[in-house]
Write an enzyme that holds these catalytic residues in place. Structure first.
Site, PDB file in Angstrom:
ATOM      1  CD  GLU A 172     115.685 -97.172   9.290  1.00 58.99           C
ATOM      2  OE1 GLU A 172     116.636 -97.702   8.687  1.00 58.99           O
ATOM      3  OE2 GLU A 172     115.807 -96.105   9.916  1.00 58.99           O
ATOM      4  CE1 TYR A 243     119.838 -91.971  14.433  1.00 54.18           C
ATOM      5  CE2 TYR A 243     118.961 -92.904  12.412  1.00 54.18           C
ATOM      6  CZ  TYR A 243     119.207 -93.002  13.770  1.00 54.18           C
ATOM      7  OH  TYR A 243     118.809 -94.115  14.461  1.00 54.18           O
ATOM      8  CD  GLU A 291     116.177 -96.159  14.150  1.00 48.89           C
ATOM      9  OE1 GLU A 291     117.151 -95.704  13.524  1.00 48.89           O
ATOM     10  OE2 GLU A 291     115.758 -97.325  14.019  1.00 48.89           O
ATOM     11  CD  GLN A 348     121.045 -97.923  18.523  1.00 46.58           C
ATOM     12  OE1 GLN A 348     121.579 -98.739  19.253  1.00 46.58           O
ATOM     13  NE2 GLN A 348     120.730 -98.209  17.253  1.00 46.58           N
TER      14      GLN A 348
HETATM   15  O1  AHR Z   1     120.152 -96.501  14.878  1.00 51.22           O
HETATM   16  C1  AHR Z   1     121.018 -97.020  13.926  1.00 51.22           C
HETATM   17  C2  AHR Z   1     120.298 -97.574  12.710  1.00 51.22           C
HETATM   18  O2  AHR Z   1     119.724 -96.513  11.990  1.00 51.22           O
HETATM   19  C3  AHR Z   1     119.131 -98.489  12.975  1.00 51.22           C
HETATM   20  O3  AHR Z   1     119.532 -99.822  13.129  1.00 51.22           O
HETATM   21  C4  AHR Z   1     118.304 -98.356  11.727  1.00 51.22           C
HETATM   22  O4  AHR Z   1     116.947 -98.562  11.970  1.00 51.22           O
HETATM   23  C5  AHR Z   1     118.621 -96.958  11.234  1.00 51.22           C
HETATM   24  O5  AHR Z   1     118.940 -96.950   9.893  1.00 51.22           O
END
Ligand code: AHR
Length: 497
Positions: A172, A243, A291, A348
């Site tokens: 990122e 997310y 992610e 995760q």
């Molecule tokens: O997965 C949590 C965090 O989300 C990670 O460390 C980062 O890459 C993202 O912003």
């Protein structure tokens, strides 16, 4: 209401790369410490890794695990995690404002990742460090012996190289929160030179270059184009992160978030193809959605967390039934794009926005989102067929959203057809038929359904009742027929003749 999906033997999207079911272990919160690793736990092995967690990771059938971050990697000195544990330094991790003991480092992680049958996807620090560190860690991990770093690895107990095949060039780097944040031009040049040097050692390794942190970043789009302008020839994958959350508490809109994911993937693929055309290059750039998940439940609690603790309980989202339904839709969306998305990592694996939770010294259990992930990773292998879906739609956030999200995968090795489907309707069961053109169906092997739970119901250490149950489907000539319960996740496996 009725819904029909038609698939045809000759209309294929692509073969699924199993790495699409990857996961992510970051030195963050309790993912490593009291997650995968807890010496003294009743199930711990001689190295201190929890046996109960290992068993659940194996049940998920995770093939590929990104490590060690995440934001953490942008300030990480990997050399802190090698050599005798008692002399490893404790360091402040500025990304998560915690203290890192370095008890788990590369050797321990590689031993663990091998023991769960997964491959490691290692990230190098392009935040506070750079090219020199990247070439050293590569030599340490992958060179057989007879050089400074490879001999140090052997002295530290690993005679054989780790042979790590896939590497991330930082994390990122477009994000102002990132240690060593860079402009696209600064990162593009650094990533290009790092990639060049890593491939000078071994041009069979595969490299993932950072795309945007998400599609709402002000530099989104321009970042991808500029970074690829520098790196297109030297890297193999571009990363995407995103997310999702139901902050508005609006379920129809929440379950439509997978359409956003689909648009995101298609837009990034288009940017890759623009650079490919501009540069007149033959190579296709593949995508690593490294992610993705639901992340919002823990935000308020985390804003109150005290800094500089060791392995504090942060980012511990407790997932409910509606999250499992969205995760099902997101998995189907990744699979629908498997011609471009070759790698994807649910972020995760344990405790930190994760399908597996643990109690220090106590149990490990399955969150609601564990189930669609486990179904997909265990059975969603083979060739994805183009799904032609006819079903009613509803309106959410300016989009027409189909009530059903579904697809079929032909698992050639097992000679079976696997159907995944989510019914987004809040209250109506759907008569669902899948017509398989060009195949001869045998019998239904298994039909697992998650339905009938309160949408806010979560699993806990004591109560894991948000889980699949058996359901029934019938074979009618070339079709499989069933009723999809309202708000349900479904996996139907059918033997082929
Ligand atoms: O997965 C949590 C965090 O989300 C990670 O460390 C980062 O890459 C993202 O912003």
């Amino acid at each position: 209401m009725k819904a029909k999906m038609t698939v045809n033997k000759t209309f294929k999207i692509d073969k699924v790369d199993p790495r699409i079911y990857g996961s992510f272990v970051e030195h963050l919160g309790r993912c490593v410490y009291t997650g995968i690793y807890e010496p003294g736990h009743p199930t711990a092995d001689a190295q201190g890794f929890r046996g109960d967690v290992k068993a659940l990771v194996k049940e998920l059938n995770v093939p590929f695990i990104r490590y060690p971050g995440g934001n953490f990697v942008s300030g990480y000195n990997w050399e802190d995690g090698i050599g005798p544990k008692e002399s490893r330094p404790k360091r402040l991790d500025l990304a998560w404002k915690t203290v890192e003991s370095n008890e788990v480092g590369i050797h321990e992680f590689m031993e663990w990742v091998n023991s769960v049958g997964a491959e490691c996807n290692m990230a190098v620090n392009l935040g506070t460090r750079g090219i020199d560190e990247a070439r050293n860690i590569l030599e340490y991990c992958n060179h057989k012996g007879g050089s400074y770093w490879s001999d140090l690895r052997r002295q530290n107990g690993s005679e054989e190289p780790f042979n790590i095949k896939t590497w991330c060039l930082g994390n990122e780097m477009d994000g102002p929160w990132q240690m060593g944040h860079k402009t696209a031009a600064e990162y593009g040049r650094l990533a290009q030179e790092t990639a060049k040097i890593m491939k000078m050692y071994d041009n069979t390794i595969e490299l993932v270059v950072c795309g945007s942190s998400n599609n709402t970043m002000p530099t989104y789009g321009a970042w991808e184009a500029e970074v690829l302008d520098y790196t297109y020839n030297d890297v193999d994958y571009l990363s995407l992160h995103c997310y999702y959350g139901n902050q508005k508490n609006d379920l129809p809109s929440y379950l439509a978030k997978s359409l956003e994911m689909d648009e995101f993937i298609k837009s990034v693929a288009a940017i890759c193809d623009y650079v490919k055309a501009k540069k007149r290059i033959k190579k296709t750039m593949y995508l690593s959605f490294d992610e993705w998940n639901v992340w919002y439940h823990s935000h308020t609690a985390d804003s109150k967390s005290e800094p500089w603790q060791q392995a504090p309980p942060i980012l511990e989202d407790v997932y409910n039934f509606e999250d499992a339904l969205l995760v099902g839709c997101l998995l189907i969306t990744l699979l629908k794009n498997c011609d471009r998305v070759k790698i994807a990592c649910m972020a995760q694996l344990v405790n930190v926005i994760a399908p597996i939770m643990t109690q220090p010294g106590g149990e490990a259990w399955r969150q609601t989102i564990f189930w669609p992930y486990a179904h997909a990773a265990n059975h969603g292998l083979g060739t994805v067929l183009t799904p032609i879906v006819e079903c009613p739609t509803y309106e959410a956030d300016g989009r027409q959203v189909p009530f059903i999200e579904s697809l079929a995968i032909h698992n050639e090795d097992k000679n079976e057809m696997v159907v995944f489907a989510v019914n987004r309707s809040l209250d109506t069961a759907l008569d669902f038929g899948v017509e398989f053109q060009g195949y001869t169906l045998g019998s239904v092997i298994e039909y697992k359904e998650m339905s009938g739970h309160d949408i806010k119901k979560t699993n806990t250490q004591q109560d894991g009742s948000v889980k699949p149950k058996d359901a029934t489907a019938t074979i009618d000539g070339a079709s499989v027929k069933t009723k999809l319960a309202p708000l349900s996740w479904n996996m139907i496996r059918v033997a082929l003749k």
